[in-house]
Design an enzyme around this catalytic site. Structure first.
Site, PDB file in Angstrom:
ATOM      1  N   ILE A 285       6.954  -1.887   1.389  1.00 19.53           N
ATOM      2  CA  ILE A 285       5.793  -2.753   1.235  1.00 19.53           C
ATOM      3  C   ILE A 285       5.034  -2.713   2.561  1.00 19.53           C
ATOM      4  O   ILE A 285       5.588  -2.394   3.603  1.00 19.53           O
ATOM      5  CB  ILE A 285       6.168  -4.206   0.835  1.00 19.53           C
ATOM      6  CG1 ILE A 285       7.144  -4.826   1.848  1.00 19.53           C
ATOM      7  CG2 ILE A 285       6.744  -4.251  -0.553  1.00 19.53           C
ATOM      8  CD1 ILE A 285       7.516  -6.266   1.510  1.00 19.53           C
ATOM      9  N   ASP A 286       3.747  -3.002   2.494  1.00 23.93           N
ATOM     10  CA  ASP A 286       2.885  -2.871   3.664  1.00 23.93           C
ATOM     11  C   ASP A 286       3.267  -3.867   4.762  1.00 23.93           C
ATOM     12  O   ASP A 286       3.888  -4.900   4.511  1.00 23.93           O
ATOM     13  CB  ASP A 286       1.421  -3.099   3.272  1.00 23.93           C
ATOM     14  CG  ASP A 286       0.938  -2.116   2.228  1.00 23.93           C
ATOM     15  OD1 ASP A 286       1.410  -0.965   2.254  1.00 23.93           O
ATOM     16  OD2 ASP A 286       0.100  -2.504   1.388  1.00 23.93           O
ATOM     17  N   LYS A 287       2.824  -3.560   5.959  1.00 21.47           N
ATOM     18  CA  LYS A 287       3.089  -4.409   7.129  1.00 21.47           C
ATOM     19  C   LYS A 287       2.712  -5.857   6.856  1.00 21.47           C
ATOM     20  O   LYS A 287       3.474  -6.777   7.147  1.00 21.47           O
ATOM     21  CB  LYS A 287       2.316  -3.877   8.332  1.00 21.47           C
ATOM     22  CG  LYS A 287       2.332  -4.796   9.550  1.00 21.47           C
ATOM     23  CD  LYS A 287       1.447  -4.268  10.662  1.00 21.47           C
ATOM     24  CE  LYS A 287       1.393  -5.250  11.829  1.00 21.47           C
ATOM     25  NZ  LYS A 287       0.497  -4.776  12.911  1.00 21.47           N
TER      26      LYS A 287
ATOM     27  N   ARG B 115      -3.433  -3.581  -4.139  1.00 21.31           N
ATOM     28  CA  ARG B 115      -4.649  -3.734  -3.337  1.00 21.31           C
ATOM     29  C   ARG B 115      -5.770  -2.839  -3.876  1.00 21.31           C
ATOM     30  O   ARG B 115      -6.931  -3.260  -3.955  1.00 21.31           O
ATOM     31  CB  ARG B 115      -4.340  -3.419  -1.884  1.00 21.31           C
ATOM     32  CG  ARG B 115      -3.312  -4.360  -1.270  1.00 21.31           C
ATOM     33  CD  ARG B 115      -2.738  -3.835   0.037  1.00 21.31           C
ATOM     34  NE  ARG B 115      -3.775  -3.747   1.068  1.00 21.31           N
ATOM     35  CZ  ARG B 115      -3.593  -3.156   2.239  1.00 21.31           C
ATOM     36  NH1 ARG B 115      -2.433  -2.571   2.517  1.00 21.31           N
ATOM     37  NH2 ARG B 115      -4.566  -3.131   3.125  1.00 21.31           N
TER      38      ARG B 115
END
Length: 303
Positions: A137-139, A238
């Site tokens: 998962i993204d930062k 997103r």
């Protein structure tokens, strides 16, 4: 390390070896191409080039190199471990933490903390910079991640992700109000043609991407959503939400250029995760409460 052995389905006749193998096995296409170049990918027992065209029915063997000492170094970083056994663990990643080392983030990542916590006992399939990482998962996305401690667990989990039997639900706040209370976004995602750091909805060199959403609450200028991933493409939620005209609140890449200062990134949380344990066969499910940054933003958007 035990080699990976796969049989090419008849329906894959004409497919390129590197493309098919990167989809069929938990290996990136660049890794597959390197292994082909090194003679470690065999088709019916013979080394094959990356652009070999498949006929269907072949046996493909991938000889994986023995793990080398990881380049990422163990660091004593506090981790919220939700579940752990000898084969895998589930961790609740905080917003702002990078999953694995990369240019600009050489340390302080989840992987650095995992190497310390697990004393280096992590699967080696994804290489020296991403040991144990089955999915990411993204930062600036918070929430649950599953980590494999051994290659057998990694392969079993990756197969579930490929077959879409690996359950992942997120919650997000998005700009504006969706027309429907629930719906599905079925739109392929590929690399952006101009900005290579971004993804986009496109038909060119894209992979299928399906996101199901449900509106949980209408807020002032925003909607609070539950989202279920059927596929797991890079930046999928997103990109899909931005494509609908409702980017995730605070998203610095796909949303308005003027972000939401209090969020410091997108308002997106990996809330629940479910899977069949790759060793025991038991169905397992975990849930993570909404973190403070998320609930505080919800409260600020209510009348």
């Amino acid at each position: 390390m035990e080699p990976i052995r796969l049989i090419v389905p008849p329906a894959e006749e004409g497919a390129r070896l590197d493309k098919w193998l990167s989809d069929a096995a938990p290996l990136g296409r660049t890794v597959v191409q390197r292994l082909c170049q090194e003679g470690e990918v065999l088709v019916n027992g013979r080394p094959a080039s990356k652009n070999t065209r498949l006929r269907g029915g072949e046996e493909v063997t991938v000889r994986l190199p023995e793990p080398v000492l990881p380049q990422a170094q163990p660091q004593e970083i506090p981790l919220e471990i939700v579940y752990e056994d000898p084969y895998l663990l589930v961790v609740n990643k905080p917003k702002g933490m990078v999953v694995h080392p990369a240019p600009g983030n050489p340390d302080g990542t989840l992987v650095n903390g995992l190497l310390w916590h697990c004393r280096g006992e992590l699967s080696g399939i994804n290489g020296v910079l991403r040991p144990g990482i089955v999915h990411r998962i993204d930062k600036d996305t918070s929430g649950l991640l599953i980590v494999a401690k051994c290659d057998q667990a990694h392969l079993g989990l990756a197969e579930q992700i490929k077959e879409h039997s690996f359950s992942r639900e997120y919650e997000a706040v998005v700009y504006g109000h969706l027309k429907e209370e629930a719906g599905t976004v079925d739109a392929p995602i590929g690399r952006h043609p101009v900005d290579r750091k971004k993804m986009c909805v496109t038909q060119k060199n894209a992979k299928p991407a399906v996101t199901h959403y449900q509106v949980l609450e209408q807020l002032e200028g925003f909607d609070h959503l539950r989202l279920r991933l059927e596929t797991g493409r890079t930046h999928q939620i997103r990109v899909h939400m931005a494509w609908l005209g409702h980017p995730v609140a605070g998203d610095p890449v796909y949303g308005p250029k003027k972000g939401i200062v209090q969020l410091r990134g997108q308002c997106l949380h990996a809330r629940t995760i479910g899977f069949v344990h790759p060793i025991t066969g038991e169905w397992m499910s975990f849930s993570s409460p909404l973190p403070a940054y998320f609930t505080q933003f919800l409260d600020s958007c209510r009348p």
